[in-house]
Design an enzyme around this catalytic site. Structure first.
Site, PDB file in Angstrom:
ATOM      1  N   TRP A 317       0.838  -1.214   0.000  1.00  0.00           N
ATOM      2  CA  TRP A 317       0.000   0.000   0.000  1.00  0.00           C
ATOM      3  C   TRP A 317       0.864   1.252   0.000  1.00  0.00           C
ATOM      4  CZ3 TRP A 317      -1.812   2.877   4.834  1.00  0.00           C
ATOM      5  CH2 TRP A 317      -0.918   2.702   5.895  1.00  0.00           C
ATOM      6  N   ASP A 318       2.152   1.072   0.293  1.00  0.00           N
ATOM      7  CA  ASP A 318       3.110   2.177   0.317  1.00  0.00           C
ATOM      8  C   ASP A 318       2.997   3.017  -0.959  1.00  0.00           C
ATOM      9  OD1 ASP A 318       3.871   0.018   1.974  1.00  0.00           O
ATOM     10  OD2 ASP A 318       5.949   0.667   2.067  1.00  0.00           O
ATOM     11  N   GLU A 459       0.344  -2.925  12.654  1.00  0.00           N
ATOM     12  CA  GLU A 459       0.401  -4.390  12.538  1.00  0.00           C
ATOM     13  C   GLU A 459       0.616  -5.098  13.871  1.00  0.00           C
ATOM     14  OE1 GLU A 459       3.453  -4.963   9.572  1.00  0.00           O
ATOM     15  OE2 GLU A 459       2.026  -4.722   7.933  1.00  0.00           O
ATOM     16  N   LYS A 565       2.399   0.273  16.367  1.00  0.00           N
ATOM     17  CA  LYS A 565       3.614   0.252  15.553  1.00  0.00           C
ATOM     18  C   LYS A 565       3.771   1.537  14.751  1.00  0.00           C
ATOM     19  CE  LYS A 565       5.795  -2.310  11.775  1.00  0.00           C
ATOM     20  NZ  LYS A 565       5.658  -3.384  10.795  1.00  0.00           N
ATOM     21  N   GLN A 566       2.677   2.032  14.184  1.00  0.00           N
ATOM     22  CA  GLN A 566       2.790   3.170  13.261  1.00  0.00           C
ATOM     23  C   GLN A 566       1.470   3.920  13.212  1.00  0.00           C
ATOM     24  OE1 GLN A 566       3.165  -0.115  10.316  1.00  0.00           O
ATOM     25  NE2 GLN A 566       2.508   1.439   8.855  1.00  0.00           N
TER      26      GLN A 566
END
Ligand code: BGC
Length: 726
Positions: A317-318, A459, A565-566
């Site tokens: 998806w980046d 994630e 995580k992000q």
């Protein structure tokens, strides 16, 4: 400070891996790591090929193929090889010219009291994508005899086994050729090499050898051409290679430089007043342009660019959520190629949906040439037991299909090119929304659809219900599908007639899909039950680690805590920047920031952009620099469990551009209007850039709060919400 190149004087053996990525050359077809000409596999030499994959015998996953190295060259003096990794040098300079895409080095060695200088310059042609060229010189400060070996090196870096069988070799005077086929699918790969300016050649084992008597201080120079061919390019490889050789080094270099000049004309962003930020941003743009598929719609951009086989050379998806905005605003052809690649791999997405018991199109989490998912069910290896850990990225990170729908629509809105809808975009949207419909659970007692058992961007928390990012993304994708239907109905009724016209389900789904709302404090819960998790920040979690690189996801340390995580909710606020108030953005940014580990390089840019929007310019700047300099500092996670994840970070590179444009310049857009509401960091005197907006080429300069725009012809542009009049 040179704002168009990076360089380092001196050599440290522990930098070999980092510098291989940092000094990377690329042209979208291949990437050549920033290694020395005398290096081999042990120093991670790789010519990484975009969109060319293989499964090595005995390996658990397919990965992109690295080609044998036609630029391999080593000089010996009296039996001593001048190899920077094994022989101490007197001095060493390593440079990457990002303006022109040229890699160079100058190294002085001393053998038995004689100083021998090696100078080498190489580029991968932006114009002739199969061609690499090298100019190599040797000079000594006394008369000496050196032996030079140069040819094609088969000993190149592979993460997951050997990918090539060698089928045949040709060695004729100054020409070498190696024909290979991949292990799994027997796809052909051809590597050609020609050396010019080399006498008394002796060929042995794909190497030309020559003994050269160097006269004191006289430079001995030769040129090498390399050609790498596979798939369609094989057909005319001979002609193509000799054509390049005949054009010659200097002319090839000139046309390559002109290509880069054109790129920079549209893509450069100029920051006055902050050299460090300027270089970091330019360097990020360099990476995006050097790995972009300029000439093909058959491959995406891998998560580690063309720096190697990490993440299997696959697209995530980046691309859509982090890199595409840059391309759609500066080089629409590349943006279209990237989206057409998804359209071309729709069948793979349909197969994946079926595999997991759904219908429609569930795009690959890790996408290779067919769109079948390269992601394995066991992505991480537990460092305590050495056992593969079951991860749910492949089967549960469903937002990928919505991200792609969103990106296609964003491309249409910004470029004004809606033809992609009838070129397969609308069909793709249909299949994706149908997938979500079949995935969702309708709760009659709540009269709503929910998305259960999913993984959001964070994630570390797998298999959660109603992840806000995912639900909002899917809701928008469903709305977009309906808008796209209307658009095509109006503009291309004949196309629409062929479409399934009973779309009642889609309207119902779009209307009733549950979208998590802010609570009384304005906070949007990341997923059902997140607020009940243990209130622990990453700093505290770190103190609980038993071993370095312990994996925090799965059943690991973070899974029962609020540590993420992000960027997840904050990523959502960044994507849908027009739809949430400043207060909501501020409340969520402040709430989630302390819990965010930024364990992915995708995280900092979302925090930077939202920070700029809520007036936290210092934070925005800090996160901007983190994202923009990730490949300069090499300061990122290198391991996930025991899995190596180093390389370049194109999503962060895209995030750097996004932060400059959407964060600091304050660019946002609706269907018909582009608004610019700047908030520059204090130390930036001005920020200038170009944007293609629905066919207009806008030239924008921001000085403080003052905005100057040239190039508006047919479009609507506002500044701080007021129509712009020059
Ligand atoms: C991130 C993903 C990302 C992938 C590839 C992972 O560490 O969590 O969001 O897509 O890396 O960059």
């Amino acid at each position: 400070m040179n704002l168009w190149s990076i360089q380092k004087n001196g050599f440290n053996i522990s930098d070999i891996e980092k510098h291989g990525s940092k000094y990377l050359l690329g042209n979208g077809f291949m990437g050549y790591r920033g290694t020395m000409e005398e290096y081999s596999a042990e120093q991670l030499v790789a010519i990484n090929l975009a969109g060319f994959f293989d499964l090595a015998d005995g390996s658990n996953w397919r990965e992109s193929v690295n080609a044998p190295n036609p630029l391999y060259t080593v000089v010996s003096v009296g039996g001593v090889e001048l190899n920077l990794s094994t022989l101490t040098s007197v001095s060493h300079n390593h440079m990457l010219d990002i303006k022109n895409g040229i890699h160079s080095r100058k190294t002085v060695f001393n053998v038995n009291g004689v100083n021998i200088t090696i100078k080498a310059e190489r580029f991968i042609s932006m114009v002739k994508e199969n061609i690499i060229a090298l100019k190599y010189s040797v000079i000594a400060d006394k008369d000496i005899t050196v032996t030079i070996k140069t040819g094609i090196d088969k000993n190149i870096w592979n993460i997951s086994g050997l990918h090539l069988n060698y089928v045949s070799e040709i060695a004729e005077n100054d020409y070498l050729e190696l024909n290979c086929e991949t292990v799994e699918l027997k796809n052909q790969l051809k590597v050609c090499e020609k050396v010019v300016g080399f006498d008394n050649i002796n060929n042995d084992n794909l190497l030309h050898k020559s003994t050269v008597n160097l006269k004191k201080d006289e430079e001995f120079t030769f040129i090498k051409f390399g050609g790498i061919y596979h798939s369609e390019s094989l057909k005319n490889s001979e002609k193509d290679f000799y054509n390049a050789v005949n054009i010659g080094y200097d002319s090839l270099l000139n046309e390559h430089i002109s290509f880069w000049q054109k790129i920079w004309k549209n893509s450069d962003v100029i920051i006055e007043g902050d050299d460090e930020a300027q270089l970091a941003l330019r360097y990020s743009i360099y990476h995006l342009c050097s790995i972009a598929p300029h000439n093909t719609d058959k491959c995406g951009i891998p998560a580690r660019g063309l720096s190697g086989q990490v993440y299997k050379g696959a697209a995530f998806w980046d691309t859509e959520m982090f890199m595409l905005p840059f391309f759609q605003f500066t080089d629409a052809k590349v943006a279209r190629n990237l989206l057409m690649y998804r359209i071309n791999t729709l069948d793979g997405a349909k197969r994946k949906a079926k595999e997991f018991g759904f219908e429609g199109a569930f795009f690959a989490w890790e996408s290779q040439e067919t769109g079948d998912d390269a992601c394995t069910l066991f992505n991480v290896t537990d460092i305590f037991t050495n056992r593969p850990l079951r991860t749910y990225f492949k089967d549960k990170q469903i937002h990928i299909s919505a991200d792609i729908v969103f990106a296609i629509w964003d491309y249409c809105r910004t470029t004004g090119d809606y033809t992609i809808l009838t070129d397969g975009g609308l069909k793709l949207m249909y299949q994706c929304i149908w997938f979500f419909y079949t995935y969702s659970a309708f709760k009659p007692y709540k009269n709503r659809y929910e998305l259960l058992d999913a993984v959001g961007p964070d994630e570390y928390h797998e298999r959660v219900n109603n992840n806000a990012f995912t639900n909002v993304m899917v809701k928008h994708a469903a709305d977009i599908f309906i808008l796209a239907i209307d658009k095509v109905k109006k503009n291309n009724p004949e196309y629409f007639d062929k479409f399934d016209s009973d779309l009642t389900w889609a309207y119902d789904f779009a209307e009733k899909l549950y979208v998590p709302q802010p609570n009384k404090n304005g906070i949007i819960e990341q997923f059902d039950g997140y607020f009940k998790l243990e209130d622990v920040t990453p700093e505290i979690l770190k103190t609980r680690e038993i071993k370095k690189n312990e994996y925090w996801g799965g059943h690991g340390l973070a899974s029962t805590t609020m540590t993420l995580k992000q960027a997840d909710v904050v990523m959502m606020l960044n994507v849908f920047r027009n739809e949430y108030s400043k207060e909501i953005k501020k409340a969520n940014w402040e709430f989630y920031e302390p819990y965010t580990e930024h364990g992915s390089s995708l995280s900092a840019c979302a925090y930077a952009i939202v920070a700029a929007e809520i007036g936290k310019i210092d934070w925005a700047y800090k996160y901007f620099m983190k994202t923009a300099s990730v490949d300069l500092t090499g300061d990122t996670k290198q391991y996930l469990g025991s899995l190596y994840i180093g390389g370049t970070h194109p999503a962060a590179n895209g995030g750097a551009w996004n932060t400059a444009i959407f964060g600091f310049a304050g660019v946002s857009f609706t269907n018909d209007t582009l608004d610019i509401s700047p908030r520059l960091p204090d130390n930036w005197n001005s920020l200038s850039f170009k944007l293609n907006w629905k066919g207009d080429k806008l030239n924008i300069k921001i000085t403080g709060n003052k905005v100057d725009i040239n190039g508006i012809t047919n479009t609507k542009v506002t500044v701080y919400g007021e129509e712009y009049n020059k």
